[in-house]
Design a protein around this motif. Structure first.
Motif, mmCIF file in Angstrom:
data_model
loop_
_atom_site.group_PDB
_atom_site.id
_atom_site.type_symbol
_atom_site.label_atom_id
_atom_site.label_comp_id
_atom_site.label_asym_id
_atom_site.label_seq_id
_atom_site.Cartn_x
_atom_site.Cartn_y
_atom_site.Cartn_z
ATOM 1 N N LYS A 10 50.184 26.851 -13.996
ATOM 2 C CA LYS A 10 50.091 25.213 -13.563
ATOM 3 C C LYS A 10 48.780 24.802 -13.293
ATOM 4 C CE LYS A 10 54.967 25.526 -12.502
ATOM 5 N NZ LYS A 10 56.213 25.506 -11.454
ATOM 6 N N HIS A 11 48.282 23.942 -13.754
ATOM 7 C CA HIS A 11 46.964 23.388 -13.666
ATOM 8 C C HIS A 11 46.883 22.210 -12.948
ATOM 9 C CE1 HIS A 11 45.524 26.659 -15.994
ATOM 10 N NE2 HIS A 11 46.347 26.385 -17.152
ATOM 11 N N ILE A 12 45.967 21.954 -11.982
ATOM 12 C CA ILE A 12 45.887 20.391 -11.528
ATOM 13 C C ILE A 12 44.168 20.672 -11.586
ATOM 14 C CG2 ILE A 12 45.970 19.367 -9.282
ATOM 15 C CD1 ILE A 12 47.835 22.504 -8.811
ATOM 16 N N HIS A 76 53.091 21.946 -8.534
ATOM 17 C CA HIS A 76 51.586 21.379 -8.893
ATOM 18 C C HIS A 76 51.753 20.025 -8.560
ATOM 19 C CE1 HIS A 76 54.936 21.368 -11.687
ATOM 20 N NE2 HIS A 76 54.373 21.488 -12.741
ATOM 21 N N ILE A 107 47.553 17.162 -14.641
ATOM 22 C CA ILE A 107 48.259 18.310 -14.355
ATOM 23 C C ILE A 107 49.048 18.590 -15.681
ATOM 24 C CG2 ILE A 107 50.334 19.284 -13.347
ATOM 25 C CD1 ILE A 107 50.048 17.139 -11.004
ATOM 26 N N GLU A 109 50.822 22.288 -17.751
ATOM 27 C CA GLU A 109 51.244 23.955 -17.486
ATOM 28 C C GLU A 109 51.591 24.331 -18.761
ATOM 29 O OE1 GLU A 109 55.870 24.226 -16.432
ATOM 30 O OE2 GLU A 109 54.872 22.657 -15.336
#
Length: 190
Positions: A10-12, A76, A107, A109
């Motif tokens: 999960k990218h922020i 996230h 954001i 994922e």
């Protein structure tokens, strides 16, 4: 050939808006220190284990990649919302205008690849992190945009029903992208 290690991520993606505009180099450095501190206290407040995170600095921001975290399902979003709240509080107490700042957040994922980078540190590569970067680039200050994969997992949760405004954007190579702006009128930081 070495086997590729894949992980759920999960990218922020965070970017400081107008980082260099009318700011001294010293103020820019202070802002990075403040952002780093705010990010670390956010991670501590949300009780995320350091082994489940890869921080990827980007010069005037960073990517916070959360690895294999399934609970809470919206971790996230919790990180992004808390970051905006903490930055709003920081800006209220900051006297020097050059040291006030805002961020934009993208954001996404996906299942991405765990790699070792040029500095011999764990890092991430893959479509998920690339898309998170593109989504962040579409956001305005104090705005959270999410990708289709995040939207699909959140839209039917009571907490997030009616909380997203859809957009279609054109990004690198003319690719059309569905993005969704997070809306919550109760949050002054958005």
């Amino acid at each position: 050939m070495e086997e590729i290690i894949t992980i759920e991520t999960k990218h922020i993606f965070i970017d400081i808006v107008n980082y260099t505009l009318k700011r001294s180099v010293e103020a820019q450095s202070d802002i990075i220190k403040s952002l780093n501190s705010i990010v670390m206290t956010t991670i501590t407040d949300l009780v995320i284990n350091k082994e489940e995170i890869i921080f990827i600095p980007t010069g005037d921001g960073m990517c916070i990649s959360l690895i294999n975290i399934k609970y809470p399902y919206d971790i996230h979003m919790k990180v992004a919302i808390l970051l905006l709240k903490k930055i709003e509080s920081y800006n209220i107490t900051q006297v020097d205008e050059m040291r006030k700042f805002n961020i934009r957040i993208g954001i996404n994922e996906n299942i991405d690849n765990l790699i070792i980078d040029i500095n011999e540190r764990k890092n991430i590569s893959g479509a998920g992190i690339n898309l998170a970067s593109r989504i962040e680039g579409l956001a305005d200050f104090n705005q959270i945009l999410v990708g289709q994969s995040v939207y699909d997992k959140l839209v039917n949760r009571e907490k997030y029903m009616n909380s997203f405004k859809p957009y279609i954007a054109t990004v690198k190579h003319g690719h059309k992208l569905n993005v969704f702006q997070f809306i919550d009128n109760s949050l002054s930081s958005l």
